[in-house]
Design a protein around this motif. Structure first.
Motif, short mmCIF file in Angstrom:
data_model
loop_
_atom_site.label_atom_id
_atom_site.label_comp_id
_atom_site.label_asym_id
_atom_site.label_seq_id
_atom_site.Cartn_x
_atom_site.Cartn_y
_atom_site.Cartn_z
N LEU A 30 0.84 -1.21 0.00
CA LEU A 30 0.00 0.00 0.00
C LEU A 30 0.87 1.26 0.00
O LEU A 30 0.58 2.22 -0.72
CB LEU A 30 -0.95 -0.01 1.21
N LYS A 31 1.92 1.25 0.81
CA LYS A 31 2.84 2.39 0.85
C LYS A 31 3.49 2.62 -0.51
O LYS A 31 3.56 3.76 -0.99
CB LYS A 31 3.93 2.15 1.89
N LEU A 32 3.95 1.54 -1.13
CA LEU A 32 4.61 1.65 -2.43
C LEU A 32 3.69 2.24 -3.50
O LEU A 32 4.15 2.94 -4.40
CB LEU A 32 5.10 0.28 -2.90
N LYS A 33 2.41 1.97 -3.39
CA LYS A 33 1.45 2.50 -4.36
C LYS A 33 0.93 3.88 -4.00
O LYS A 33 0.09 4.45 -4.69
CB LYS A 33 0.28 1.52 -4.54
N GLY A 34 1.40 4.44 -2.88
CA GLY A 34 1.04 5.80 -2.51
C GLY A 34 -0.20 5.95 -1.65
O GLY A 34 -0.71 7.06 -1.47
N TYR A 35 -0.72 4.86 -1.13
CA TYR A 35 -1.89 4.91 -0.27
C TYR A 35 -1.49 5.09 1.19
O TYR A 35 -0.37 4.80 1.57
CB TYR A 35 -2.71 3.62 -0.38
N ASN A 36 -2.45 5.54 2.01
CA ASN A 36 -2.25 5.56 3.45
C ASN A 36 -2.60 4.15 3.95
O ASN A 36 -3.78 3.79 3.99
CB ASN A 36 -3.17 6.60 4.09
N PRO A 37 -1.57 3.37 4.29
CA PRO A 37 -1.83 1.96 4.63
C PRO A 37 -2.80 1.75 5.79
O PRO A 37 -3.64 0.84 5.73
CB PRO A 37 -0.45 1.41 5.01
N ILE A 38 -2.72 2.60 6.81
CA ILE A 38 -3.61 2.43 7.96
C ILE A 38 -5.06 2.66 7.56
O ILE A 38 -5.94 1.86 7.88
CB ILE A 38 -3.20 3.36 9.13
N SER A 39 -5.32 3.74 6.83
CA SER A 39 -6.69 4.03 6.39
C SER A 39 -7.24 2.91 5.50
O SER A 39 -8.40 2.52 5.63
CB SER A 39 -6.73 5.34 5.61
N GLN A 40 -6.41 2.42 4.60
CA GLN A 40 -6.86 1.37 3.70
C GLN A 40 -7.15 0.07 4.45
O GLN A 40 -8.14 -0.60 4.19
CB GLN A 40 -5.82 1.12 2.60
N LEU A 41 -6.29 -0.27 5.40
CA LEU A 41 -6.50 -1.48 6.19
C LEU A 41 -7.75 -1.37 7.06
O LEU A 41 -8.52 -2.32 7.18
CB LEU A 41 -5.27 -1.80 7.04
N VAL A 42 -7.98 -0.20 7.64
CA VAL A 42 -9.19 0.01 8.44
C VAL A 42 -10.42 -0.12 7.54
O VAL A 42 -11.40 -0.78 7.91
CB VAL A 42 -9.17 1.39 9.14
N GLY A 43 -10.38 0.47 6.36
CA GLY A 43 -11.49 0.33 5.42
C GLY A 43 -11.78 -1.12 5.09
O GLY A 43 -12.94 -1.54 5.06
N TYR A 44 -10.73 -1.88 4.88
CA TYR A 44 -10.90 -3.31 4.58
C TYR A 44 -11.49 -4.05 5.77
O TYR A 44 -12.44 -4.83 5.62
CB TYR A 44 -9.57 -3.94 4.17
N ILE A 45 -10.94 -3.82 6.96
CA ILE A 45 -11.42 -4.52 8.16
C ILE A 45 -12.89 -4.18 8.43
O ILE A 45 -13.70 -5.05 8.74
CB ILE A 45 -10.56 -4.18 9.40
N MET A 46 -13.26 -2.91 8.30
CA MET A 46 -14.62 -2.48 8.60
C MET A 46 -15.64 -2.99 7.57
O MET A 46 -16.75 -3.37 7.92
CB MET A 46 -14.69 -0.95 8.67
N SER A 47 -15.26 -2.99 6.29
CA SER A 47 -16.22 -3.31 5.25
C SER A 47 -16.12 -4.73 4.70
O SER A 47 -17.11 -5.27 4.20
CB SER A 47 -16.04 -2.34 4.07
N GLY A 48 -14.92 -5.29 4.76
CA GLY A 48 -14.70 -6.60 4.14
C GLY A 48 -14.49 -6.51 2.65
O GLY A 48 -14.34 -7.52 1.96
N ASP A 49 -14.46 -5.29 2.13
CA ASP A 49 -14.29 -5.07 0.69
C ASP A 49 -12.80 -5.14 0.34
O ASP A 49 -12.03 -4.26 0.72
CB ASP A 49 -14.86 -3.70 0.32
N PRO A 50 -12.38 -6.15 -0.40
CA PRO A 50 -10.97 -6.30 -0.71
C PRO A 50 -10.40 -5.23 -1.64
O PRO A 50 -9.18 -5.11 -1.76
CB PRO A 50 -10.89 -7.68 -1.37
N THR A 51 -11.28 -4.41 -2.26
CA THR A 51 -10.76 -3.37 -3.15
C THR A 51 -10.06 -2.24 -2.38
O THR A 51 -9.44 -1.38 -2.99
CB THR A 51 -11.85 -2.80 -4.07
N TYR A 52 -10.17 -2.24 -1.06
CA TYR A 52 -9.38 -1.29 -0.26
C TYR A 52 -7.89 -1.64 -0.30
O TYR A 52 -7.06 -0.83 0.05
CB TYR A 52 -9.84 -1.29 1.20
#
Length: 83
Positions: A30-52
């Protein structure tokens, strides 16, 4: 060893270690692609949507193999360790 003793089979890496290594791999992708890894992981954990999670370095596939409740359990265990 006596015949009545029980052998313990260690099937490779334990679950906690596997979860930790997967999270480190996903975090780095996630870091390598320029995303905020913590925000993306939280989004995934909360929603279950793997596109995070990016598919870069197979991160989406890796994290999809884990149960979200097991990820949370590991995170809490590490965070609250020694408290």
């Amino acid at each position: 060893m006596e015949f009545n003793e029980t052998m313990v089979f260690s099937g490779g890496m334990d679950k906690s270690k596997h979860i930790q290594e997967t999270l480190y791999t996903v975090h780095e992708a996630l870091k390598l692609k320029g995303y905020n890894p913590i925000s993306q992981l939280v989004g995934y954990i909360m929603s279950g949507d793997p596109t995070y999670i990016t598919s870069h370095n197979n991160a989406r596939s890796l994290i999809s193999k884990l149960e979200r409740d097991e990820i949370l359990e590991e995170l809490f265990k590490e965070y609250l360790k020694d408290k």
